[in-house]
Design a protein around this motif. Structure first.
Motif, PDB file in Angstrom:
ATOM      1  N   THR A 101     -49.849  37.200 -38.788  1.00 24.33           N
ATOM      2  CA  THR A 101     -50.569  38.443 -38.495  1.00 24.33           C
ATOM      3  C   THR A 101     -49.938  39.163 -37.313  1.00 24.33           C
ATOM      4  O   THR A 101     -49.683  40.371 -37.367  1.00 24.33           O
ATOM      5  N   ILE A 102     -49.678  38.437 -36.241  1.00 24.76           N
ATOM      6  CA  ILE A 102     -49.168  39.046 -35.011  1.00 24.76           C
ATOM      7  C   ILE A 102     -47.692  39.434 -35.153  1.00 24.76           C
ATOM      8  O   ILE A 102     -47.274  40.465 -34.640  1.00 24.76           O
ATOM      9  N   GLY A 103     -46.904  38.621 -35.855  1.00 22.27           N
ATOM     10  CA  GLY A 103     -45.480  38.915 -36.007  1.00 22.27           C
ATOM     11  C   GLY A 103     -45.192  40.329 -36.498  1.00 22.27           C
ATOM     12  O   GLY A 103     -44.443  41.071 -35.849  1.00 22.27           O
ATOM     13  N   PRO A 104     -45.764  40.758 -37.629  1.00 22.17           N
ATOM     14  CA  PRO A 104     -45.497  42.118 -38.099  1.00 22.17           C
ATOM     15  C   PRO A 104     -46.023  43.204 -37.156  1.00 22.17           C
ATOM     16  O   PRO A 104     -45.386  44.247 -36.995  1.00 22.17           O
ATOM     17  N   LEU A 105     -47.176  42.936 -36.521  1.00 24.89           N
ATOM     18  CA  LEU A 105     -47.708  43.918 -35.571  1.00 24.89           C
ATOM     19  C   LEU A 105     -46.777  44.063 -34.365  1.00 24.89           C
ATOM     20  O   LEU A 105     -46.509  45.180 -33.903  1.00 24.89           O
ATOM     21  N   GLY A 141     -40.464  48.201 -32.832  1.00 25.42           N
ATOM     22  CA  GLY A 141     -39.584  49.027 -33.654  1.00 25.42           C
ATOM     23  C   GLY A 141     -38.436  48.249 -34.280  1.00 25.42           C
ATOM     24  O   GLY A 141     -37.328  48.770 -34.414  1.00 25.42           O
ATOM     25  N   VAL A 142     -38.703  46.989 -34.653  1.00 26.34           N
ATOM     26  CA  VAL A 142     -37.677  46.129 -35.241  1.00 26.34           C
ATOM     27  C   VAL A 142     -38.232  45.480 -36.513  1.00 26.34           C
ATOM     28  O   VAL A 142     -39.446  45.441 -36.720  1.00 26.34           O
ATOM     29  N   PRO A 143     -37.365  44.937 -37.374  1.00 26.81           N
ATOM     30  CA  PRO A 143     -37.860  44.281 -38.590  1.00 26.81           C
ATOM     31  C   PRO A 143     -38.515  42.932 -38.309  1.00 26.81           C
ATOM     32  O   PRO A 143     -38.253  42.298 -37.287  1.00 26.81           O
ATOM     33  N   TYR A 144     -39.365  42.529 -39.257  1.00 32.42           N
ATOM     34  CA  TYR A 144     -40.061  41.249 -39.183  1.00 32.42           C
ATOM     35  C   TYR A 144     -39.619  40.368 -40.343  1.00 32.42           C
ATOM     36  O   TYR A 144     -39.446  40.852 -41.467  1.00 32.42           O
ATOM     37  N   ALA A 145     -39.463  39.071 -40.069  1.00 27.21           N
ATOM     38  CA  ALA A 145     -39.188  38.078 -41.116  1.00 27.21           C
ATOM     39  C   ALA A 145     -40.233  36.980 -41.021  1.00 27.21           C
ATOM     40  O   ALA A 145     -40.487  36.440 -39.941  1.00 27.21           O
ATOM     41  N   GLU A 146     -40.837  36.661 -42.159  1.00 30.58           N
ATOM     42  CA  GLU A 146     -41.843  35.601 -42.235  1.00 30.58           C
ATOM     43  C   GLU A 146     -41.149  34.252 -42.299  1.00 30.58           C
ATOM     44  O   GLU A 146     -40.417  33.966 -43.255  1.00 30.58           O
ATOM     45  N   GLY A 147     -41.379  33.424 -41.281  1.00 34.97           N
ATOM     46  CA  GLY A 147     -40.726  32.119 -41.206  1.00 34.97           C
ATOM     47  C   GLY A 147     -41.008  31.221 -42.394  1.00 34.97           C
ATOM     48  O   GLY A 147     -40.134  30.454 -42.822  1.00 34.97           O
ATOM     49  N   GLY A 192     -32.137  43.364 -32.752  1.00 33.10           N
ATOM     50  CA  GLY A 192     -33.544  43.037 -32.539  1.00 33.10           C
ATOM     51  C   GLY A 192     -34.243  42.630 -33.812  1.00 33.10           C
ATOM     52  O   GLY A 192     -33.795  42.926 -34.920  1.00 33.10           O
ATOM     53  N   GLY A 193     -35.325  41.931 -33.653  1.00 35.60           N
ATOM     54  CA  GLY A 193     -36.134  41.489 -34.770  1.00 35.60           C
ATOM     55  C   GLY A 193     -37.228  40.569 -34.275  1.00 35.60           C
ATOM     56  O   GLY A 193     -37.211  40.117 -33.130  1.00 35.60           O
TER      57      GLY A 193
END
Length: 188
Positions: A22-26, A32-38, A79-80
């Motif tokens: 939940t917090i990772g994508p927020l 202002g960087v991409p998110y990857a689900e571990g 960044g990410g």
């Protein structure tokens, strides 16, 4: 709303149920960087073990951590944000060996709150029964690790705001989240 751009890769870590997904994508959105689900980096055998209530061994985790580290390495300078339990120092060292500039956001909180959140999750392979093994494995961030602890009480937006502020504070005290200063106040 974009908060600021960062060339750092942030690993959102913590035991199951702390809100990494939940917090990772927020946080990624705010930075202002991409998110990857571990969890997406786990091989099917790992997911099958966890779904069956069997804790992973270190040998199970190494390929998963290497895949996350490779993603983080590919984002160096861009960044990410990526989620990973990263419970042991050796796991974080493994991630840093692939991507030396990673910064950790350790989501922490009351065990009872975390267990309650886990019990209300839908469609996740990690059963509440494995929470004890997660806490038993957890080695909190050490003073020489670039990162911050963030309490998981409150709304996702409040938690994200605490993470953004703690990262900004860490960067402000050390000049770079990649090289914490020994004189910086403890954010852990």
């Amino acid at each position: 709303m974009q908060e600021r751009r960062t060339p750092h890769v942030v690993v959102v870590m913590g035991v199951a149920g702390t809100g990494k997904t939940t917090i990772g994508p927020l946080l990624a959105d705010r930075l202002g960087v991409p998110y990857a689900e571990g969890d997406d980096f786990h091989p099917p055998a790992n997911i099958a073990k966890m779904s069956a209530g069997t804790p992973l061994t270190d040998d199970d985790r190494w390929p998963w951590l290497d895949a996350i580290g490779e993603w983080a390495h590919g984002r160096a300078g861009l960044g990410g944000v990526v989620s990973s339990s990263a419970l042991k120092r050796s796991y974080r060292d493994r991630l840093r060996s692939e991507a030396p500039g990673v910064v950790f956001v350790h989501l922490t909180g009351d065990r009872k709150l975390i267990e309650d959140r886990m019990s209300h999750r839908q469609g996740h392979f990690m059963p509440t029964a494995l929470l004890d093994s997660q806490f038993a494995t957890l080695q909190p961030l050490a003073a020489d690790e670039a990162g911050v602890d963030v309490d998981v009480s409150g709304s996702p937006e409040e938690i994200t705001e605490r993470a953004v502020q703690a990262l900004a504070e860490l960067e402000g005290h050390s000049g770079s989240p990649q090289s914490p200063s020994p004189s910086a106040p403890s954010l852990k």
